[in-house]
Design a protein around this motif. Structure first.
Motif, PDB file in Angstrom:
ATOM      1  N   PHE A  52      -0.643   0.937  -9.000  1.00  0.00           N
ATOM      2  CA  PHE A  52       0.562   0.462  -8.475  1.00  0.00           C
ATOM      3  C   PHE A  52       0.871   0.981  -7.219  1.00  0.00           C
ATOM      4  N   ASP A  53       1.578   0.463  -6.467  1.00  0.00           N
ATOM      5  CA  ASP A  53       1.738   1.391  -5.127  1.00  0.00           C
ATOM      6  C   ASP A  53       3.497   1.706  -5.548  1.00  0.00           C
ATOM      7  N   GLU A  54       3.741   2.371  -4.493  1.00  0.00           N
ATOM      8  CA  GLU A  54       5.303   3.020  -4.454  1.00  0.00           C
ATOM      9  C   GLU A  54       6.321   1.976  -4.846  1.00  0.00           C
ATOM     10  N   ASP A  55       5.999   0.655  -4.523  1.00  0.00           N
ATOM     11  CA  ASP A  55       6.953  -0.511  -4.973  1.00  0.00           C
ATOM     12  C   ASP A  55       6.810  -1.034  -6.276  1.00  0.00           C
ATOM     13  N   GLY A  56       5.792  -0.548  -6.952  1.00  0.00           N
ATOM     14  CA  GLY A  56       5.473  -1.046  -8.373  1.00  0.00           C
ATOM     15  C   GLY A  56       4.509  -2.460  -8.327  1.00  0.00           C
ATOM     16  N   GLU A  57       3.821  -2.572  -7.255  1.00  0.00           N
ATOM     17  CA  GLU A  57       2.976  -3.560  -7.078  1.00  0.00           C
ATOM     18  C   GLU A  57       1.657  -3.556  -7.133  1.00  0.00           C
TER      19      GLU A  57
ATOM     20  N   ASP B 247      -1.929  -2.089  -6.322  1.00  0.00           N
ATOM     21  CA  ASP B 247      -2.455  -1.581  -5.380  1.00  0.00           C
ATOM     22  C   ASP B 247      -3.888  -2.023  -5.162  1.00  0.00           C
TER      23      ASP B 247
ATOM     24  N   ARG C  35      -2.241   6.547  -7.208  1.00  0.00           N
ATOM     25  CA  ARG C  35      -1.219   7.082  -7.530  1.00  0.00           C
ATOM     26  C   ARG C  35      -1.034   7.077  -8.898  1.00  0.00           C
TER      27      ARG C  35
ATOM     28  N   ASP D 168       1.444   6.253 -10.874  1.00  0.00           N
ATOM     29  CA  ASP D 168       2.684   5.221 -11.295  1.00  0.00           C
ATOM     30  C   ASP D 168       1.989   4.428 -12.492  1.00  0.00           C
TER      31      ASP D 168
ATOM     32  N   ARG E  26       3.910   1.565 -15.688  1.00  0.00           N
ATOM     33  CA  ARG E  26       5.310   0.502 -15.806  1.00  0.00           C
ATOM     34  C   ARG E  26       5.602   0.879 -17.216  1.00  0.00           C
TER      35      ARG E  26
END
Length: 312
Positions: free
Chosen positions: A17-22, A24, A266, A268, A270
């Motif tokens: 996931f990217d920094e926006d939670g989408e 990557d 990253r 990250d 969820r």
């Protein structure tokens, strides 16, 4: 329904996931290319390590399509398509087929605790809904129900069921059932900590978490075993065990943090998966450094460089 390609270590890929939670997709492509470069026979997309329960239907379909595009015939794409709802499992299976997957990995329905006749009916309904081969996933620690020996024997009467991912960690089970299954049916470990004894007892490979971290080292374990170099296989496997144990303890957050240390993605996750605490991060950092020092010739481009700081 050929199944001879199901062999060796096959990585169950995380979903970056990217920094926006989408999702990557660039990081996902890097993970795919690492597996292809290591000589893996296949990759698994959108399953346990991929945080499947938190992915939307559209995200799952997009991830599979992207994997198929990246693979471009160089490696097989297995799509996670399980659910505790049979209708939902059928929907995900058809979606995976439309996206270009070459097989689906379908888990025993969880939480519902179906009886064995219900498990049989569930998987048969999934198989009838697709032309794809189906890999069964038995993970009793997560589902509270296992596929019994009798249920497995009934299901394997259909050649559409080509393999079992056995995440029970019970090597004795493999010894018990191996000779009663049809020749086409493949037996794959789903437990990194018992993968070598599983394969030595007649298993065909392992759908693995640790293969994401050190794919070449994992393939070396399998190659040593198949070439009869048992002492080499045991030694290499023994060096994988500490890091595999750490990854299993906090799955998949530990894997994501480890891959972030290598500069590949990253860390990250969820919710309900949350970041590691500082003690777990320190343990992983130490274990990865020690592995890189011991095997500088394998996975060197990742394990022996100094990555950028991991995002908080």
């Amino acid at each position: 329904m050929k199944s001879d390609w199901l062999t060796g270590y096959i990585a169950d890929l995380p979903t970056p996931f990217d920094e926006d939670g989408e999702i990557d997709l660039d990081a996902f492509a890097r993970l795919c290319e690492r597996q292809i470069a290591s000589g893996a026979a296949a990759i698994v997309v959108g399953e346990t390590t991929g945080e499947a329960p938190t992915l939307t239907t559209g995200e799952k379909a997009g991830l599979i399509r992207h994997a198929v595009e990246i693979a471009h015939g160089r490696v097989r794409v297995i799509a996670g398509a399980g659910s505790n709802s049979t209708d939902r499992a059928i929907e995900l299976t058809r979606q995976a087929e439309a996206a270009g997957a070459e097989a689906v990995l379908s888990v025993v329905p969880y939480y519902n605790k179906p009886m064995q006749s219900g498990i049989q009916a569930h998987f048969r309904a999934v198989a009838e809904a697709t032309a794809l081969p189906v890999i069964l996933h038995d993970v009793p620690s997560r589902t509270l129900r296992e596929i019994s020996d009798a249920t497995l024997a009934c299901l394997t009467e259909s050649e559409q069921f080509i393999a079992l991912r056995d995440s029970s960690g019970d090597v004795g089970r493999l010894v018990r059932i191996r000779t009663s299954l049809p020749p086409h049916f493949r037996l794959l470990s789903g437990d990194d900590l018992t993968a070598l004894p599983f394969m030595a007892a007649g298993g065909h490979g392992c759908i693995s978490t640790v293969a994401n971290l050190v794919p070449e080292l994992c393939q070396a374990v399998y190659a040593s075993l198949k070439e009869g170099r048992l002492q080499s296989a045991r030694y290499l496997f023994s060096r994988l065990v500490p890091i595999a144990g750490l990854l299993a303890a906090e799955h998949p957050a530990a894997l994501k943090y480890s891959l972030a240390l290598l500069g590949l993605m990253r860390p990250d996750t969820r919710l309900p998966i949350v970041p590691l605490n500082d003690a777990s991060k320190a343990e992983l950092t130490k274990a990865i450094a020690e592995l890189g020092e011991e095997f500088p010739e394998r996975d060197a481009s990742s394990l022996n460089h100094h990555p950028a700081p991991v995002p908080a």
